[in-house]
Every structure is written in C-alpha cells, then in structure tokens.
Write an enzyme that holds these catalytic residues in place. Sequence first.
Site, PDB file in Angstrom:
ATOM      1  N   GLN A 254      -2.823  -2.387   7.561  1.00 51.25           N
ATOM      2  CA  GLN A 254      -2.949  -3.761   7.565  1.00 51.25           C
ATOM      3  C   GLN A 254      -3.749  -4.109   6.523  1.00 51.25           C
ATOM      4  OE1 GLN A 254      -3.603  -2.000  11.160  1.00 51.25           O
ATOM      5  NE2 GLN A 254      -1.164  -2.287  11.128  1.00 51.25           N
TER       6      GLN A 254
ATOM      7  N   LYS B 257       0.944  -1.069  -0.012  1.00 45.07           N
ATOM      8  CA  LYS B 257      -0.042  -0.077   0.041  1.00 45.07           C
ATOM      9  C   LYS B 257       0.777   1.087  -0.066  1.00 45.07           C
ATOM     10  CE  LYS B 257      -1.907  -1.534   3.806  1.00 45.07           C
ATOM     11  NZ  LYS B 257      -1.245  -2.658   3.996  1.00 45.07           N
TER      12      LYS B 257
END
Length: 453
Positions: free
Chosen positions: A249, A28
């Site tokens: 996460q 990410k």
Amino acid sequence: MVLSPTSKKAVNMTNTAVVGLQWGDEGKGRIVDDLSADYDWGVRYNGGPNAGHTVYVGNIKVVLHTVPSGIFRHGVKCVIGNGMVADPAGLYREICKINSLGDYANSGTLSVSEEANIIMPWHQVLDGIEGGKLDTTRRGIGPCYADKTARKGVRFGHLFDRKGDVSRDVFAGRVRELYDEKREVIKTMLRLCPTKDETAYQLQPIDGIIDEIVAAAEQLKDCITVTDTGELLYDAEQRGESMLFEGAQGAMLDIDHGTYPFVTSSLTTTAGIACGVGFVPRIDRVIGVVKAYTTRVGGGPFPTEEENERGGYLRQKGGEYGSTTGRPRRCGWLDLVQLRKAVRLNGPTELALTKLDVLGGISGKIKVCTGYELDGETIDTFPSRLKDLERCKPVYGEEFDLWVADISGARNFRDLPKSAQSYVLFVEEELGVPITYVSVGPKAEQKILMHRP
Ligand code: IMP
C-alpha cells in the site's frame, strides 16, 4: 555494494526499504523486482492479500499478494512478518502458482511469523458486509487487524506448533473461544444493514471452518516454516546479511497517518517496518516510490482527482485498474502537499519516479499541485481531519508544457524532452530528496538511472 575479499563476489551489505508515497500502486513491485536478487532476504512487514505486487518471471506476469517478490530469485530467503495477515488457503494457492513457474517457495526459503494473524472466514464475511462503506478490497483485512488489536485474533502460532507440525487441537480450541461471538456479531451487522443479501454473508459451521483451515495448513506445512521470524532476521543481521523490506500500500493508506477512515488497517510507512518484522533493523536506504501522477482505488478524499477525459487518459494509458480487484483507479495530478507529508512519514533517502511516460501526450498543460486552498487560505500541509481535507481545493502553482506521447525509448536523462526533464527536477527540488530512478515504460529496461556525482 563491496567485493567480498574471499569470494570476489559482489556482496551487498545494505538494508533497503521500498515504500509507497501515495495511495498504493506506485510501482513498488517493479523496483523490488529490480533489486531483490542483490539481497539475502526479502521481507514483507504489513498488509496481506489486499496488496498486488506485479513482477515478471521471464516474460510471464505474476501478481503476488502475500509472498515477498524476492521469492523468484534463487538464494533469496523470504519472510512474511508478524505485521502481516494471511489466509492459509489463499497463501497455499499463491505458493502453488509460484511453484508452477519453478521450485521457488519451499520450507527453508519461505518463513512465516508465528505472530502473524490469520484471516478467518468471519473476517471475510464481515468485510463483505461492512467494507462497502469504505470500498475495501473485501479480503477481510480490516476485521482481522481489528481483532488482532482487540486481542481476539488467531495466529499462525495457533495453527502450527514449534516443530512446524499442524496443531489442530490448539487451533480448534482458539476457534471455539471466538466462534459464537463472531456469529452473533455477523447477525447484528446483518440486522443493521438490512439491504444485504443475507445468504451471501453466512458464517459456515465451526467444524467446517476448522477442517478447511487445518487441511490448508497440512498442505502449507511442506512449503513454509512457521517460526519466530524476528529472531531469524535479527540473527541474520548480526551475521551481516542484507535485507530488502517490501512495503505494501502507500503512506496515505496508513492507519494512523493516511486519509482516515479511508485507509487500510496496517502501518504502511517505514516506521511500520520495525513493528512488522520483530526487531529494529538498520535501514541504510529508503526508496520512496512516487508515480508521476496520482491514483487511488476505492473511496475517500483525493484533492487532485481529474474526473474528466484527462483522468480517463491516464487510466487508459497507465493501465490503472486494481491488480487485486480489477477496479478502475481514480486518477489525477501529482500532489506535492500530499507527498511532503509522505516524505516526513517515510524518511526516503531517494525517490523512484514511475510511469513518467504515461503523462506524455495528455491534452493541455501538465499540472502539479503545490498547495491547497482551505476556507480562503492557502496551506501547504496536508490536513488530517477528513472534513477539512474534503473542502481543500488544489492550487496548481506549476504547469509544464506537454511532451510527446512516447518517451519509452529514453535511457538517459538527456534523452527526455526538456519539459519532462524540468518536471523531474522540479519534483526533486520541491521534495528535497534525490530522484535516482525514473521509469518510462512497463518493461524492466524502460528506465533511467540518474547518476549523481
Ligand atoms: P482494505 O485494505 O481492503 O481494508 O481496503 C482499505 C482501502 O485501502 C481501500 O480503499 C482499498 O482500495 C485500499 N487498498 C488496500 N490495499 C491496496 C493496495 O495494495 N493498493 C491500493 N489500494 C489499496
């Protein structure tokens, strides 16, 4: 992106979320890094120093834990939202690291929600004692969120007053309300885990805790603004400013929907954004980040895990070691059953498929899990019950011929080997979401932007 009539400068009016669709570590940071310069705000809404988002400042690799990745783009204002947890000394160390590379993080560019919870020393001690069972990052994350929900939390609003000054008395009062109970809980936990080295898990005296955190707050005062960040962002949205929401996460670590209890303690999905920023933002784009294979760090079920040389190949070639704890990540094949659930939970409008290059050169066929076999039945939904999930055997309904080890030079879809093209198109078709970005190497330019008509 549209052109502003006055400045003729490109103005971004979209709000975008970048979320992980597996067990975290999907890459990410790289997507956020690519995009963040185009937004007015970079916002984190969940987790804390358990996260490790890798970004590059020039050629320097930096791992951020609590501060949004947009911090390195001048003109981007950053927010640590109310859904996050942070420890003041750790945050200050992170800010010092950031500022050692340039004048990036200062009051005005970095705001922290007065509702965000502080990770207290007792949270770190308790995570040290109990975290082993779940193989946590031992950063105090779970105990901190547990106390938040039990209404026994300490917030940044206890440590800073409404003018931004350190409110030692209010903070010390809150610590005194909680300290004795926490000390007793730690004693009890140590009794229940007699093998632990007790001396390593002692809570320091109360005055020391207060002094240390107040000292960290005094240092932080000049670098952050502690405020009602929900109001700040809400007003900004009304003015038409754009926001990039940076998830931490992944979907399978979500406290409600992940592989409970082997999960983190926050809301990791798109749904967590509104809860974690203090208003309901318009979200125009949701970029779901999917690694081309699956990894997880820490314990818990992982149906497509390859505990063999192929898993080892992915770990070595992909550099699959935790960016926060350095632990080796478990590796395995892509799992469409798991990803379908993640798509449902996150509502991605597009997908970024990362690390496709890592699969290149692996021995044998490249497999994709399309279903699970559970008690003699084939299922295509991801079971919530741990006991069921543990019995699931992956069904590899699709296999792909291996492709060459090095595809890192590909910049167009047609540059990819045929088998890699089929892999990308198959994933897209199965998940029903367009893949707009494929990464083929760690450098920023090693990517393919998939242009759609
Ligand atoms: P905690 O978040 O430290 O409580 O850890 C709970 C579980 O989530 C453990 O299995 C961790 O390894 C995992 N975890 C937490 N943060 C991350 C992350 O950023 N990437 C991957 N796994 C994570």
